[in-house]
Scaffold this motif. Sequence first.
Motif, PDB file in Angstrom:
ATOM      1  N   ALA A 122       0.813  -1.220   0.000  1.00  0.00           N
ATOM      2  CA  ALA A 122       0.000   0.000   0.000  1.00  0.00           C
ATOM      3  C   ALA A 122       0.848   1.272   0.000  1.00  0.00           C
ATOM      4  O   ALA A 122       0.556   2.218  -0.748  1.00  0.00           O
ATOM      5  N   VAL A 123       1.902   1.306   0.833  1.00  0.00           N
ATOM      6  CA  VAL A 123       2.649   2.567   0.993  1.00  0.00           C
ATOM      7  C   VAL A 123       4.157   2.370   0.940  1.00  0.00           C
ATOM      8  O   VAL A 123       4.901   3.321   1.183  1.00  0.00           O
ATOM      9  N   GLY A 124       4.624   1.164   0.637  1.00  0.00           N
ATOM     10  CA  GLY A 124       6.049   0.881   0.689  1.00  0.00           C
ATOM     11  C   GLY A 124       6.893   1.764  -0.206  1.00  0.00           C
ATOM     12  O   GLY A 124       7.944   2.278   0.220  1.00  0.00           O
ATOM     13  N   GLU A 125       6.465   1.976  -1.431  1.00  0.00           N
ATOM     14  CA  GLU A 125       7.250   2.789  -2.353  1.00  0.00           C
ATOM     15  C   GLU A 125       7.338   4.233  -1.886  1.00  0.00           C
ATOM     16  O   GLU A 125       8.397   4.861  -1.968  1.00  0.00           O
ATOM     17  N   GLN A 126       6.235   4.758  -1.376  1.00  0.00           N
ATOM     18  CA  GLN A 126       6.230   6.141  -0.894  1.00  0.00           C
ATOM     19  C   GLN A 126       7.103   6.302   0.350  1.00  0.00           C
ATOM     20  O   GLN A 126       7.850   7.274   0.477  1.00  0.00           O
ATOM     21  N   VAL A 127       6.983   5.355   1.288  1.00  0.00           N
ATOM     22  CA  VAL A 127       7.781   5.438   2.516  1.00  0.00           C
ATOM     23  C   VAL A 127       9.263   5.297   2.197  1.00  0.00           C
ATOM     24  O   VAL A 127      10.100   6.013   2.759  1.00  0.00           O
ATOM     25  N   TRP A 128       9.612   4.406   1.283  1.00  0.00           N
ATOM     26  CA  TRP A 128      11.009   4.214   0.918  1.00  0.00           C
ATOM     27  C   TRP A 128      11.578   5.453   0.225  1.00  0.00           C
ATOM     28  O   TRP A 128      12.717   5.857   0.494  1.00  0.00           O
ATOM     29  N   TRP A 134      10.514   8.500   0.695  1.00  0.00           N
ATOM     30  CA  TRP A 134      10.661   9.506   1.749  1.00  0.00           C
ATOM     31  C   TRP A 134      11.926   9.256   2.546  1.00  0.00           C
ATOM     32  O   TRP A 134      12.680  10.184   2.875  1.00  0.00           O
ATOM     33  N   TYR A 135      12.197   8.006   2.871  1.00  0.00           N
ATOM     34  CA  TYR A 135      13.382   7.650   3.648  1.00  0.00           C
ATOM     35  C   TYR A 135      14.653   8.026   2.902  1.00  0.00           C
ATOM     36  O   TYR A 135      15.597   8.577   3.482  1.00  0.00           O
ATOM     37  N   LEU A 136      14.696   7.762   1.603  1.00  0.00           N
ATOM     38  CA  LEU A 136      15.870   8.106   0.803  1.00  0.00           C
ATOM     39  C   LEU A 136      16.058   9.620   0.726  1.00  0.00           C
ATOM     40  O   LEU A 136      17.184  10.116   0.735  1.00  0.00           O
ATOM     41  N   ASP A 137      14.942  10.344   0.656  1.00  0.00           N
ATOM     42  CA  ASP A 137      15.034  11.805   0.639  1.00  0.00           C
ATOM     43  C   ASP A 137      15.622  12.342   1.953  1.00  0.00           C
ATOM     44  O   ASP A 137      16.417  13.287   1.959  1.00  0.00           O
ATOM     45  N   VAL A 138      15.216  11.718   3.068  1.00  0.00           N
ATOM     46  CA  VAL A 138      15.733  12.148   4.372  1.00  0.00           C
ATOM     47  C   VAL A 138      17.228  11.907   4.445  1.00  0.00           C
ATOM     48  O   VAL A 138      17.987  12.734   4.969  1.00  0.00           O
ATOM     49  N   LEU A 139      17.663  10.757   3.920  1.00  0.00           N
ATOM     50  CA  LEU A 139      19.089  10.467   3.923  1.00  0.00           C
ATOM     51  C   LEU A 139      19.850  11.410   3.018  1.00  0.00           C
ATOM     52  O   LEU A 139      21.027  11.721   3.259  1.00  0.00           O
TER      53      LEU A 139
END
Length: 261
Positions: A248-254, A256-261
């Motif tokens: 459902a949201v894995g691609e979006q969360v991933w 977002w995580y890469l953007d934070v890094l």
Amino acid sequence: MTGAVIAFAGLLGLAVGSFLNVVVWRVPRGESVVHPPSACPRCGHAIRSRDNVPVVSWLLLHGRCRDCDNPISARYPWVEATTGVLFALTAWFTGVSWVLPALLYLVAIAVALALIDIDTKRLPDAIVLPSYAVGLVLLTLASWNPGGEPDWAALTRALIGAAALFTVYFVMIIVYPAGIGFGDVKLAGVLGLYLGWFGWGSLLIGWFAAFLLGGVYAVGLIVAGRAGRKSGIPFGPWMLLGALVGIAVGEQVWAWYLDVL
């Protein structure tokens, strides 16, 4: 058109949920899911067709058997209604798409396996092993995408995802055999197939979410005094829920995580 598909999926889910009640009861006992017809577990009378309408019949009968008047568990309509809602949400999520049949199948086995694991702490091969073939066929159809642009890269990811998640869980059971069962390892391959199809982010988040959600639940039980550190908690339901989160949201969360890094 999409609204009609959502409504149809919801109604289909109600019917499938009724069948899943049979699956959850009979498969762990090694019984056929097609014969004999459904009957009251207390008096043995076969359930009439008019008393087998999902949710509605239970409400009209006030949760009691027509023949012996013994209570019928509220779990039956709950499973039917929950499956109907999940099917409708899945259709809303995908819209009119060739991946919809694959996800509806995943939702159906997720409901059945979660309940069986809770009841028996087992994930029956009779459901898990055929799901490799069924999932592969349905996801191949989704990658082929008749009438649209094929996406064979997604199918390649699916195969890699199945092998990767199976291997990860296999290594885990070797390193710490008390943590999970081999049923979890076999289920991991099926879930990796689906998660990989949707993307690498879905695969990673789906895998991580299972441990996060399961861990939070376990800690909650310990804090509430309902379990100890050595209590056995079925992990299959959390693997399944984590996979649904990943899809459902894995691609979006991933992302977002890469953007934070």
